[in-house]
Scaffold this motif. Structure first.
Motif, PDB file in Angstrom:
ATOM      1  N   UNK A  58       0.857  -1.191   0.000  1.00  0.00           N
ATOM      2  CA  UNK A  58       0.000   0.000   0.000  1.00  0.00           C
ATOM      3  C   UNK A  58       0.891   1.238   0.000  1.00  0.00           C
ATOM      4  N   UNK A  59       2.027   1.127   0.699  1.00  0.00           N
ATOM      5  CA  UNK A  59       3.064   2.163   0.686  1.00  0.00           C
ATOM      6  C   UNK A  59       4.366   1.525   0.209  1.00  0.00           C
ATOM      7  N   UNK A  60       5.126   2.274  -0.593  1.00  0.00           N
ATOM      8  CA  UNK A  60       6.424   1.769  -1.066  1.00  0.00           C
ATOM      9  C   UNK A  60       7.453   1.784   0.046  1.00  0.00           C
ATOM     10  N   UNK A  61       7.408   2.851   0.851  1.00  0.00           N
ATOM     11  CA  UNK A  61       8.386   3.026   1.930  1.00  0.00           C
ATOM     12  C   UNK A  61       7.651   3.490   3.190  1.00  0.00           C
ATOM     13  N   UNK A  62       8.325   3.427   4.314  1.00  0.00           N
ATOM     14  CA  UNK A  62       7.705   3.861   5.558  1.00  0.00           C
ATOM     15  C   UNK A  62       8.739   4.195   6.612  1.00  0.00           C
ATOM     16  N   UNK A  63       8.264   4.748   7.717  1.00  0.00           N
ATOM     17  CA  UNK A  63       9.117   5.059   8.862  1.00  0.00           C
ATOM     18  C   UNK A  63       8.508   4.361  10.074  1.00  0.00           C
ATOM     19  N   UNK A  64       9.283   3.490  10.708  1.00  0.00           N
ATOM     20  CA  UNK A  64       8.769   2.706  11.832  1.00  0.00           C
ATOM     21  C   UNK A  64       9.829   2.575  12.916  1.00  0.00           C
ATOM     22  N   UNK A  65       9.385   2.568  14.163  1.00  0.00           N
ATOM     23  CA  UNK A  65      10.307   2.394  15.277  1.00  0.00           C
ATOM     24  C   UNK A  65      10.880   0.989  15.305  1.00  0.00           C
ATOM     25  N   UNK A  66      12.091   0.855  15.822  1.00  0.00           N
ATOM     26  CA  UNK A  66      12.727  -0.461  15.923  1.00  0.00           C
ATOM     27  C   UNK A  66      11.904  -1.395  16.807  1.00  0.00           C
ATOM     28  N   UNK A  67      11.222  -0.831  17.816  1.00  0.00           N
ATOM     29  CA  UNK A  67      10.367  -1.645  18.673  1.00  0.00           C
ATOM     30  C   UNK A  67       9.259  -2.313  17.869  1.00  0.00           C
ATOM     31  N   UNK A  68       8.664  -1.557  16.942  1.00  0.00           N
ATOM     32  CA  UNK A  68       7.594  -2.084  16.088  1.00  0.00           C
ATOM     33  C   UNK A  68       8.149  -3.134  15.130  1.00  0.00           C
ATOM     34  N   UNK A  69       9.330  -2.886  14.595  1.00  0.00           N
ATOM     35  CA  UNK A  69       9.952  -3.828  13.659  1.00  0.00           C
ATOM     36  C   UNK A  69      10.195  -5.192  14.325  1.00  0.00           C
ATOM     37  N   UNK A  70      10.676  -5.151  15.565  1.00  0.00           N
ATOM     38  CA  UNK A  70      10.940  -6.398  16.287  1.00  0.00           C
ATOM     39  C   UNK A  70       9.630  -7.117  16.611  1.00  0.00           C
ATOM     40  N   UNK A  71       8.632  -6.358  17.032  1.00  0.00           N
ATOM     41  CA  UNK A  71       7.356  -6.951  17.439  1.00  0.00           C
ATOM     42  C   UNK A  71       6.574  -7.516  16.259  1.00  0.00           C
ATOM     43  N   UNK A  72       6.547  -6.774  15.150  1.00  0.00           N
ATOM     44  CA  UNK A  72       5.706  -7.145  14.019  1.00  0.00           C
ATOM     45  C   UNK A  72       6.341  -8.175  13.080  1.00  0.00           C
ATOM     46  N   UNK A  73       7.675  -8.140  12.958  1.00  0.00           N
ATOM     47  CA  UNK A  73       8.393  -9.098  12.106  1.00  0.00           C
ATOM     48  C   UNK A  73       7.773  -9.205  10.695  1.00  0.00           C
ATOM     49  N   UNK A  74       7.588  -8.072  10.052  1.00  0.00           N
ATOM     50  CA  UNK A  74       6.990  -8.033   8.716  1.00  0.00           C
ATOM     51  C   UNK A  74       8.046  -8.224   7.633  1.00  0.00           C
ATOM     52  N   UNK A  75       7.601  -8.659   6.448  1.00  0.00           N
ATOM     53  CA  UNK A  75       8.497  -8.910   5.321  1.00  0.00           C
ATOM     54  C   UNK A  75       8.792  -7.591   4.595  1.00  0.00           C
ATOM     55  N   UNK A  76       9.674  -6.799   5.191  1.00  0.00           N
ATOM     56  CA  UNK A  76      10.092  -5.524   4.601  1.00  0.00           C
ATOM     57  C   UNK A  76      11.607  -5.398   4.762  1.00  0.00           C
ATOM     58  N   UNK A  77      12.211  -4.516   3.972  1.00  0.00           N
ATOM     59  CA  UNK A  77      13.634  -4.228   4.123  1.00  0.00           C
ATOM     60  C   UNK A  77      13.802  -3.054   5.084  1.00  0.00           C
TER      61      UNK A  77
END
Length: 206
Positions: A58-77
């Motif tokens: 839905x979005x090509x790029x985004x800004x996310x906190x490292x806490x969210x990245x660890x919790x969500x474990x989504x398939x993104x770079x």
């Protein structure tokens, strides 16, 4: 992008990187903001939802906190540490709490996966209770023995009579990219990464 502090700091970075974002952009209550001059569209969401929007394209790029990245474990770079919205993850409890007397403590948190992983690494068996808000309330009413939450100034903990018992990890916001978008729009996305990286490293975005 998430609404709030991260949005404000990320917009400042983008402006320093040479993106022409209008002044009224900052005060808008819209959830989708189009900026034709910069050839960009911004989607504002809850912090936890940002990686989901990016993962699904839905979005090509985004800004996310490292806490969210660890919790969500989504398939993104995760391509760049923007070094904004710096804070840290910590464990807190009431001053009277005795960890040695508790065999299987209850931990309240918005981050069950992150918390479970941390205590597993510490070799401590705990029961995780997921909450969506006012985590500090849990020890005060007897729902949990300790909490795991983001700490910025420590003021919220102090005002609720809690003390920090462990510092877990530093947290900053990251620039993330959808893998398919990276292949399809590599030139445009790489240019954005390079411009932001120059600002983060202290140079000019131009």
């Amino acid at each position: 992008m998430p609404k709030g502090r991260i949005f404000e700091e990320a917009v400042s970075l983008l402006r320093q990187a040479g993106y022409d974002l209008p002044p009224e952009f900052d005060d808008s209550r819209k959830l989708i903001l189009d900026v034709p001059k910069a050839n960009m569209r911004f989607i504002l969401s809850k912090p936890m939802d940002v990686p989901t929007y990016v993962e699904h394209g839905v979005a090509d790029v985004g800004v996310a906190g490292k806490d969210v990245m660890i919790e969500e474990k989504r398939d993104v770079y995760e391509v760049l540490d923007l070094k904004i919205s710096a804070c840290y993850m910590a464990v807190a409890a009431l001053p009277s709490y005795d960890s040695k007397a508790d065999i299987a403590p209850k931990i309240a948190t918005k981050y069950p996966k992150l918390a479970a992983g941390y205590f597993r690494e510490q070799g401590e068996q705990v029961e995780i209770i997921k909450l969506n808000g006012s985590i500090e309330l849990a020890p005060l009413v007897g729902l949990a023995d300790r909490i795991v939450d983001i700490v910025s100034t420590g003021r919220t903990l102090k005002e609720n009579g809690l003390v920090e018992t462990e510092t877990m990890m530093p947290i900053t916001s990251r620039f993330i990219v959808n893998p398919v978008s990276y292949r399809m729009k590599a030139g445009q996305i790489d240019d954005m990464i390079e411009r932001l990286a120059r600002v983060v490293e202290g140079g000019s975005g131009q």
